[in-house]
Design an enzyme around this catalytic site. Structure first.
Site, mmCIF file in Angstrom:
data_model
loop_
_atom_site.group_PDB
_atom_site.id
_atom_site.type_symbol
_atom_site.label_atom_id
_atom_site.label_comp_id
_atom_site.label_asym_id
_atom_site.label_seq_id
_atom_site.Cartn_x
_atom_site.Cartn_y
_atom_site.Cartn_z
ATOM 1 N N SER A 189 0.848 -1.186 0.000
ATOM 2 C CA SER A 189 0.000 0.000 0.000
ATOM 3 C C SER A 189 0.890 1.244 0.000
ATOM 4 O O SER A 189 1.731 1.384 -0.884
ATOM 5 C CB SER A 189 -0.956 -0.017 1.196
ATOM 6 O OG SER A 189 -1.906 1.023 1.085
ATOM 7 N N THR A 190 0.747 2.140 0.972
ATOM 8 C CA THR A 190 1.503 3.401 0.969
ATOM 9 C C THR A 190 3.007 3.141 0.903
ATOM 10 O O THR A 190 3.554 2.416 1.716
ATOM 11 C CB THR A 190 1.189 4.218 2.250
ATOM 12 O OG1 THR A 190 -0.215 4.337 2.392
ATOM 13 C CG2 THR A 190 1.810 5.602 2.170
ATOM 14 N N HIS B 31 -2.498 -1.083 -3.599
ATOM 15 C CA HIS B 31 -3.639 -0.179 -3.453
ATOM 16 C C HIS B 31 -3.404 1.045 -4.340
ATOM 17 O O HIS B 31 -2.563 1.882 -4.037
ATOM 18 C CB HIS B 31 -3.806 0.260 -1.997
ATOM 19 C CG HIS B 31 -4.085 -0.873 -1.058
ATOM 20 N ND1 HIS B 31 -3.825 -0.796 0.296
ATOM 21 C CD2 HIS B 31 -4.606 -2.111 -1.267
ATOM 22 C CE1 HIS B 31 -4.172 -1.939 0.870
ATOM 23 N NE2 HIS B 31 -4.637 -2.758 -0.060
ATOM 24 N N MET C 158 -0.180 1.112 5.402
ATOM 25 C CA MET C 158 -0.940 1.316 6.635
ATOM 26 C C MET C 158 -2.024 0.250 6.762
ATOM 27 O O MET C 158 -2.564 -0.226 5.766
ATOM 28 C CB MET C 158 -1.581 2.710 6.608
ATOM 29 C CG MET C 158 -2.441 3.033 7.818
ATOM 30 S SD MET C 158 -1.519 3.041 9.368
ATOM 31 C CE MET C 158 -0.739 4.654 9.272
ATOM 32 N N ASP D 283 -4.324 -4.996 5.812
ATOM 33 C CA ASP D 283 -4.707 -5.757 4.618
ATOM 34 C C ASP D 283 -3.553 -6.668 4.199
ATOM 35 O O ASP D 283 -2.425 -6.221 4.023
ATOM 36 C CB ASP D 283 -5.068 -4.803 3.474
ATOM 37 C CG ASP D 283 -5.598 -5.538 2.253
ATOM 38 O OD1 ASP D 283 -6.220 -6.614 2.430
ATOM 39 O OD2 ASP D 283 -5.402 -5.045 1.124
#
Length: 351
Positions: free
Chosen positions: A171-172, A197, A290, A293
């Site tokens: 993700s991030t 993501h 973050m 997931d």
């Protein structure tokens, strides 16, 4: 880390109308304090030094200097977390490479639902950015470049190459972390599936970027695509992606399902499908991001005999997803982002 206080945000956008939309909507969020705005990159530089915001939102398309060039020139001197606000623009990945924490896709201003969704997404990303490490190339906190990558070799048997599937979730900070992992993998590495993501449209551009840089072929996944050695498939934005076994081979299923763990595509969806369809022939890698997931899915993979790798805290932009995976026992081995490719190849060459 910012705790129990409002996040101080500076809005940078040359459009008075869009600035108003941002400021009016973000001001309503109880955890945000909009401390000012800037109309271009030069104004932003002055305001950042004056106001010292915790997070900056920055338009990509601006007069005199683009948001991308601003990130490249300003961040090495003043590493503040920056969230880019962008229409479909390939150069957004250059800005992420230069140290921007994340980006959010511009909404269709004529549709209220789009604007509301955009504001909610931006608010979440601002909250994440306030806790993130800003990694600027050339600084000690930056992601190291893999120096040994050119010598990576895949010495697996043809049978193992075709039976093995590698799944990556991020993700991030993940666009750059994933690139660091895959960029120097040999062209005959077993097939890789990636859930990052990312909004619809950007996943195709990201796949094209990987395809230009990597030795492996990369593409945005389409329903029914085969997972084969030498190929990287990127989950399409706004669709879920699963790995499905068909006889002795593997394909991907891409579909418009519900959000899982708050995401579509979801890393948990990918990893759980790996546990079910690939089992001990699977390898799972969970990278910066973050939340949680992918952690449960990675644990399911490990329980089925898959080898699992988690990115370590020091090299993460946000040590969230890998931390949860580590804490619940889903990770066989932790490694820095720069070393994951070596750990992966060492494991593959034992198969």
């Amino acid at each position: 880390m910012i705790q129990n206080k409002k996040i101080r945000v500076l809005v940078v956008d040359d459009s008075m109308l869009f600035r108003k939309v941002l400021i009016n909507n973000l001001s309503k969020k109880p955890n945000l304090d909009i401390i000012g705005y800037a109309v271009d990159a030069f104004d932003a530089q002055k305001k950042i030094l004056q106001l010292k915001p915790d997070v900056v939102t920055c338009d990509v398309e601006m007069p005199r200097m683009s948001g991308i060039d601003f990130v490249k020139q300003f961040l090495p001197k003043y590493p503040v977390p920056i969230i880019l606000v962008s229409s479909l623009n390939l150069s957004v990945f250059d800005a992420l490479r230069a140290g921007a924490v994340d980006f959010v896709s511009k909404p269709d201003m004529s549709r209220e639902y789009d604007v509301k969704t955009f504001i909610n997404s931006l608010t979440l990303k601002i909250s994440i950015a306030a806790k993130a490490k800003v990694k600027v190339p050339g600084t000690p906190s930056a992601l190291p470049t893999i120096t040994r990558g050119a010598s990576l070799k895949c010495n697996m048997s043809a049978l193992s190459q075709n039976n093995t599937v590698i799944a990556i979730g991020a993700s991030t900070g993940g666009t750059e972390a994933t690139l660091e992992v895959v960029r120097n993998l040999p062209a005959d590495t077993p097939g890789i599936v990636v859930t990052q993501h990312m909004p619809e449209g950007f996943t195709k551009m990201y796949a094209e970027r990987l395809n230009r840089i990597c030795k492996m072929e990369a593409k945005e996944a389409e329903n029914g695509d085969k997972i084969v050695k030498g190929r990287i498939l990127i989950a399409p934005g706004n669709l879920q992606m699963e790995v499905v076994r068909v006889g002795v081979s593997y394909t991907v299923r891409c579909y418009s399902g519900e959000k899982v763990s708050g995401h579509r595509p979801s890393v948990d969806v990918l990893f759980h499908s790996m546990a079910k369809s690939v089992g001990r022939n699977g390898i799972g890698i969970i990278l910066t991001g973050m939340g949680k997931d992918g952690a449960d899915g990675l644990l399911a993979m490990r329980k089925k005999g898959s080898y699992t790798i988690g990115q370590d805290k020091d090299s993460c932009v946000v040590y969230g997803m890998p931390m949860v995976a580590q804490n619940i026992g889903a990770v066989c081995q932790q490694a820095s982002c720069a070393n994951i490719a070596n750990v992966l190849m060492n494991h593959l060459n034992k198969l």
